[in-house]
Design an enzyme around this catalytic site. Sequence first.
Site, short mmCIF file in Angstrom:
data_model
loop_
_atom_site.label_atom_id
_atom_site.label_comp_id
_atom_site.label_asym_id
_atom_site.label_seq_id
_atom_site.Cartn_x
_atom_site.Cartn_y
_atom_site.Cartn_z
N HIS A 1 -1.14 -5.29 1.12
CA HIS A 1 -0.99 -4.40 -0.08
C HIS A 1 -0.20 -3.28 0.32
O HIS A 1 -0.36 -2.56 1.09
CB HIS A 1 -2.45 -3.88 -0.47
CG HIS A 1 -2.55 -2.99 -1.69
ND1 HIS A 1 -2.68 -3.76 -2.91
CD2 HIS A 1 -2.47 -1.77 -1.88
CE1 HIS A 1 -2.72 -2.72 -3.93
NE2 HIS A 1 -2.54 -1.58 -3.31
N GLN A 2 0.84 -3.07 -0.46
CA GLN A 2 1.76 -1.72 -0.28
C GLN A 2 1.64 -0.89 -1.50
O GLN A 2 1.35 -1.29 -2.61
CB GLN A 2 3.17 -2.51 -0.40
CG GLN A 2 3.54 -3.08 0.88
CD GLN A 2 5.04 -3.55 1.04
OE1 GLN A 2 5.07 -4.59 1.16
NE2 GLN A 2 6.09 -2.80 0.53
N SER A 3 1.40 0.43 -1.08
CA SER A 3 1.40 1.49 -1.97
C SER A 3 1.95 2.93 -1.26
O SER A 3 2.25 3.00 -0.12
CB SER A 3 -0.21 1.88 -2.08
OG SER A 3 -0.28 2.81 -3.00
N ASN B 1 -10.05 1.79 0.87
CA ASN B 1 -10.47 1.52 -0.41
C ASN B 1 -9.39 1.41 -1.38
O ASN B 1 -8.71 2.31 -1.44
CB ASN B 1 -10.94 2.85 -0.68
CG ASN B 1 -12.57 2.75 0.25
OD1 ASN B 1 -13.19 2.01 0.08
ND2 ASN B 1 -12.72 4.12 0.78
N LYS C 1 -8.76 0.26 -5.20
CA LYS C 1 -9.37 -0.21 -6.54
C LYS C 1 -8.44 -0.74 -7.47
O LYS C 1 -7.30 -0.76 -7.54
CB LYS C 1 -9.89 1.30 -7.15
CG LYS C 1 -11.04 1.90 -6.11
CD LYS C 1 -11.12 3.01 -6.78
CE LYS C 1 -12.30 3.96 -5.63
NZ LYS C 1 -12.79 5.13 -6.28
N THR D 1 -2.89 7.87 -11.23
CA THR D 1 -1.84 7.43 -10.16
C THR D 1 -0.75 6.50 -10.82
O THR D 1 -1.04 6.18 -12.00
CB THR D 1 -2.59 6.67 -8.98
OG1 THR D 1 -1.50 6.55 -8.00
CG2 THR D 1 -3.18 5.36 -9.32
N ASN E 1 1.12 -0.33 -11.75
CA ASN E 1 1.91 -1.33 -11.84
C ASN E 1 1.51 -2.33 -12.65
O ASN E 1 1.92 -3.59 -12.93
CB ASN E 1 2.13 -1.92 -10.27
CG ASN E 1 2.78 -0.95 -9.35
OD1 ASN E 1 3.64 -0.72 -9.49
ND2 ASN E 1 2.08 -0.53 -8.39
N THR E 2 0.40 -2.03 -13.53
CA THR E 2 -0.14 -3.01 -14.57
C THR E 2 0.30 -2.44 -15.87
O THR E 2 0.01 -1.26 -16.15
CB THR E 2 -1.69 -3.08 -14.29
OG1 THR E 2 -2.06 -3.44 -13.17
CG2 THR E 2 -2.37 -3.79 -15.67
N GLU F 1 0.64 -14.64 -4.24
CA GLU F 1 -0.13 -13.44 -4.72
C GLU F 1 -1.52 -13.66 -4.72
O GLU F 1 -2.08 -14.75 -5.23
CB GLU F 1 0.33 -12.88 -5.99
CG GLU F 1 -0.27 -11.58 -6.42
CD GLU F 1 0.27 -11.22 -7.92
OE1 GLU F 1 1.55 -10.52 -7.71
OE2 GLU F 1 -0.13 -11.63 -8.73
#
EC number: 4.3.99.-
Length: 484
Positions: free
Chosen positions: A143-145, A155, A157, A169, A172-173, A326
């Site tokens: 998971h990239q962020s 954590n 979410k 924040t 990306n949805t 994915e």
Amino acid sequence: MKIPEAVNHINVQNNIDLVDGKTNPNKATKALQKNILRVTNSSSSGISEKHLDHCANTVKNFLRKSIAAQSYSKMFSQGTSFKSLNLSIEAPSGARSSFRSLEHLDKVSRHYISEIIQKVHPLSSDERLLLSIIINSNFNFRHQSNSNLSNNILNIKSFDKMQSENIQTHKNTYSEDIKEISNHDFVFFGVEISNHQEKLPLNKTHHTVDFGANAYIIDHDSPYGYMTLTDHFDNAIPPVFYHEHQSFFLDNFKEVVDEVSRYVHGNQGKTDVPIFNTKDMRLGIGLHLIDFIRKSKDQGFREFCYNKNIDPVSLDRIINFVFQLEYHIPRMLSTDNFKKIKLRDISLEDAIKASNYEEINNKVTDKKMAHQALAYSLGNKKADIALYLLSKFNFTKQDVAEMEKMNNNRYCNLYDVEYLLSKDGANYKVLEYFINNGLVDVNKKFQKANSGDTMLDNAMKSKDSKMIDFLLKNGAILGKRFEI
């Protein structure tokens, strides 16, 4: 290495059931009741630490299953794509979702396994060997962020959970995702073949997109996760020139570089995206890869794939070239078993968009950088960061004037500060701070975008009642363009 007999048996559906291992839907409930009864009966004689741990894990697993059921119920009942494919379920009648949605996931997964088995049956010896390698491979989930998601505990979410907790924040949805597949109550991961000798991660982009400077990697899946062979919403594989490891394929192969760009879908057309539960996902990947290899005219690529000594990195290159795997975990991941790897530096604007306070504090060490940070916050409608900066630094009207003169910030180049404070989606609390502290004039006319307008014009256009009321109470008037 063992291959499920399903791939070589004539009776496909029966063997699908063997692969899936049909379970009693009441099994989990009965097990929970049995454990609770055991605890009750042993209470008089004292409960050992082992029994306490067992009971705690039973309750935790039951809650995890219940949460997963809610996420899948939302996805399968609300996503219009599932309705058009006749793969939807009815929305739960009560506040809670039953485990029926998890049973439905297993049913959908079996459907897609059955579909691909019918295409590739029977398998050759080379195909059986490749399938066995994939089935017995370990996976890493990435998971990239740009957010700081860990402090000893990772954590992550879902978008839906962050919204419910009013967490601001970068997202990306988008509305199309929510409408068509409604999987916004899941956490998303790229997938790669595990190789303990290679530096992690093997990949830094997903579907051509760099999702962030921090890679959070776990090596364990979820019993309630699901996998798609591509981005669930956008199931088009991009042309070779957009792939992260394009040179590997361009230097070694010919025909396959022109074959890879396509839609990956089931029998009902390009919107029919195959879904596999955790138990079926390796089988689904392997069989779909075999289907692609069979159709390829590139003999060199075929020989490369069927090399019995293929290494994990090469296998990952193939899978994440032919597909863009994915993986999705319901609602939230919380674990202390993870690795955090910084892939690159995070820009100030990206740190602000991700509400990464640690990075912001590292970069914003003086008033000059605070000007930049505040401009980025206003431009990206990040009220949380704007209010944080205003509380940390003593901004004056002169600071605002200096902000507007910055020639290295696109927001200040294109817009007046007053425009940014009142544009559609801006937070009136930030506007309130600026006006109450005398940082801007309520009726200053814009000099840049929408020249001649005022903040009240912007608020009226966006129909922001709170902002309109506040501006009117402070004597705001419309600009010249709206004067009668």
